[in-house]
Design an enzyme around this catalytic site. Structure first.
Site, PDB file in Angstrom:
ATOM      1  N   ASN A   1      -7.595   8.178  -1.619  1.00 34.81           N
ATOM      2  CA  ASN A   1      -7.307   7.820  -3.246  1.00 34.81           C
ATOM      3  C   ASN A   1      -7.578   6.603  -3.397  1.00 34.81           C
ATOM      4  OD1 ASN A   1      -5.919   7.183  -5.232  1.00 34.81           O
ATOM      5  ND2 ASN A   1      -3.902   7.086  -4.607  1.00 34.81           N
TER       6      ASN A   1
ATOM      7  N   LYS B   1      -7.367   4.628  -5.675  1.00 30.39           N
ATOM      8  CA  LYS B   1      -6.722   3.919  -6.779  1.00 30.39           C
ATOM      9  C   LYS B   1      -7.627   3.347  -7.687  1.00 30.39           C
ATOM     10  CE  LYS B   1      -2.976   3.836  -3.335  1.00 30.39           C
ATOM     11  NZ  LYS B   1      -2.044   3.186  -2.654  1.00 30.39           N
TER      12      LYS B   1
ATOM     13  N   HIS C   1       1.919  10.505  -8.246  1.00 29.95           N
ATOM     14  CA  HIS C   1       1.994   9.432  -7.059  1.00 29.95           C
ATOM     15  C   HIS C   1       2.898   8.243  -7.233  1.00 29.95           C
ATOM     16  CE1 HIS C   1       0.345   5.939  -4.865  1.00 29.95           C
ATOM     17  NE2 HIS C   1      -0.154   6.830  -4.028  1.00 29.95           N
TER      18      HIS C   1
ATOM     19  N   GLU D   1       2.927   5.283  -7.601  1.00 36.42           N
ATOM     20  CA  GLU D   1       2.507   4.131  -8.450  1.00 36.42           C
ATOM     21  C   GLU D   1       2.598   4.581  -9.729  1.00 36.42           C
ATOM     22  OE1 GLU D   1      -0.987   3.310  -6.354  1.00 36.42           O
ATOM     23  OE2 GLU D   1       0.176   2.434  -4.899  1.00 36.42           O
TER      24      GLU D   1
ATOM     25  N   GLU E   1       4.647  10.712   0.672  1.00 34.56           N
ATOM     26  CA  GLU E   1       4.340   9.307   1.148  1.00 34.56           C
ATOM     27  C   GLU E   1       5.584   8.227   0.966  1.00 34.56           C
ATOM     28  OE1 GLU E   1      -0.117   8.627   0.085  1.00 34.56           O
ATOM     29  OE2 GLU E   1       0.861   8.350  -1.915  1.00 34.56           O
TER      30      GLU E   1
ATOM     31  N   GLY F   1       0.419   0.880   1.562  1.00 33.21           N
ATOM     32  CA  GLY F   1      -0.247  -0.472   1.350  1.00 33.21           C
ATOM     33  C   GLY F   1       0.447  -1.461   2.096  1.00 33.21           C
TER      34      GLY F   1
ATOM     35  N   SER G   1      -0.195   3.858   4.712  1.00 36.09           N
ATOM     36  CA  SER G   1      -0.810   3.215   5.870  1.00 36.09           C
ATOM     37  C   SER G   1      -1.504   3.885   6.962  1.00 36.09           C
ATOM     38  CB  SER G   1       0.229   2.032   6.321  1.00 36.09           C
ATOM     39  OG  SER G   1       0.717   1.202   5.470  1.00 36.09           O
TER      40      SER G   1
HETATM   41  O1  LIG Z   1      -0.763   5.344  -1.712  1.00 31.37           O
HETATM   42  C1  LIG Z   1      -1.375   5.912  -0.725  1.00 31.37           C
HETATM   43  C2  LIG Z   1      -2.288   7.047  -1.005  1.00 31.37           C
HETATM   44  O2  LIG Z   1      -2.044   7.761  -2.166  1.00 31.37           O
HETATM   45  C3  LIG Z   1      -1.388   5.176   0.485  1.00 31.37           C
HETATM   46  O3  LIG Z   1      -2.117   3.830   0.489  1.00 31.37           O
HETATM   47  P1  LIG Z   1      -2.428   3.250   1.885  1.00 31.37           P
HETATM   48  O4  LIG Z   1      -2.993   4.142   2.679  1.00 31.37           O
HETATM   49  O5  LIG Z   1      -3.216   1.890   1.087  1.00 31.37           O
HETATM   50  O6  LIG Z   1      -1.071   2.699   2.291  1.00 31.37           O
END
Ligand SMILES: O=C(CO)COP(=O)(O)O
Length: 251
Positions: free
Chosen positions: A10, A12, A95, A97, A167, A173, A213
């Site tokens: 992803n 982002k 997601h 976010e 997740e 992150g 992560s």
């Molecule tokens: O949100 C994520 C994937 O959709 C996870 O992000 P990270 O792998 O950067 O922690």
């Protein structure tokens, strides 16, 4: 039962078109491992170039969102019709976010899942608890509510083709990944919810990823868990060598 492992990057809100194409050229032939599905979920602007670059490879391209209507006066939005027309195969839905910053709810997530299926896109439905919920011990309750809502009105046949990404928000992150045993515990529970909503065959077919992560050095540990079928990866999917290592680690 055999479920094909699935690693999805992803990206982002990262990468211009030229950066996306350069990445793809670097991973082509390498992030293609027999028996592992490899997916790049990129910003909308990169999708036409990536779909073109991915022709003749086994890497699938996904979007990070879609609107639940097919068209209409929704300034700034992109629909399933448009994604299908481009040749996109997967779409991330709900997601954390999007839920946190763009007011997505369990209801809009469900509408988006239906929109994806109307256009033969495979949804990667994201669920997971935040830190407060984890500390309150309500992780499984939160995952149940989100899963039941997302799959409302979805047929068993559609559910079997879907992907769920568990997740935990506190692990995204942050470098603080869930332990593989904890992730397995929650993901096994989510699979049991699918068995309750549908039947065991559907639960055995649906693929459930862990995200939060995930790095080249811990992906194999997650993949070693009985119910974990892959990973949804943010930061570590942005560099070609790291992405290749993730896909190799999922073997
Ligand atoms: O949100 C994520 C994937 O959709 C996870 O992000 P990270 O792998 O950067 O922690």
């Amino acid at each position: 039962m055999s479920r094909t492992p699935i690693i999805a990057g992803n990206w982002k809100m990262f990468k211009t078109v030229s950066e996306a194409v350069a990445f793809f050229e670097a991973v082509k032939g390498k992030a293609e491992v027999a028996g592992v599905e490899s997916v790049i979920c990129a910003p909308f602007t990169n999708l036409p170039a990536l779909v073109e670059a991915a022709k003749g490879t086994s890497i699938a391209i996904g979007a990070q969102n879609l609107h639940f209507e097919d068209n209409g006066a929704f300034t700034g939005e992109i629909s399933g019709v448009m994604l299908k027309d481009l040749g996109v195969k997967y779409v991330l839905i709900g997601h954390s976010e999007r839920r946190q910053y763009f007011a997505e709810t369990d209801e809009t997530v469900n509408k988006k899942v239906h929109a994806a299926f109307r256009h033969s896109l495979v949804p990667i439905v994201c669920i997971g608890e935040n830190l407060e919920e984890r500390e309150a011990g309500t992780t499984k309750d939160v995952c149940r509510v989100q899963t039941e809502a997302a799959f409302k009105g979805v047929s068993a046949e559609q559910a079997a083709q879907s992907v769920i990404a568990y997740e935990p928000v506190w692990a995204i992150g942050t470098g603080k990944s869930s332990t593989s045993a904890d992730a397995q515990d929650v993901i096994g529970y989510v699979r049991s919810i699918i068995a309750e909503l549908y039947d065991q065959a559907t639960a055995d077919a649906i693929r459930i990823q862990y995200g939060g992560s995930v790095k080249p050095n811990n992906v194999a540990e997650y993949m070693g868990q009985a119910d974990i079928d892959g990973a949804l990866v943010g930061g570590a999917s942005l560099e070609p060598d790291s992405y290749i290592a993730l896909v190799e680690g999922a073997k």
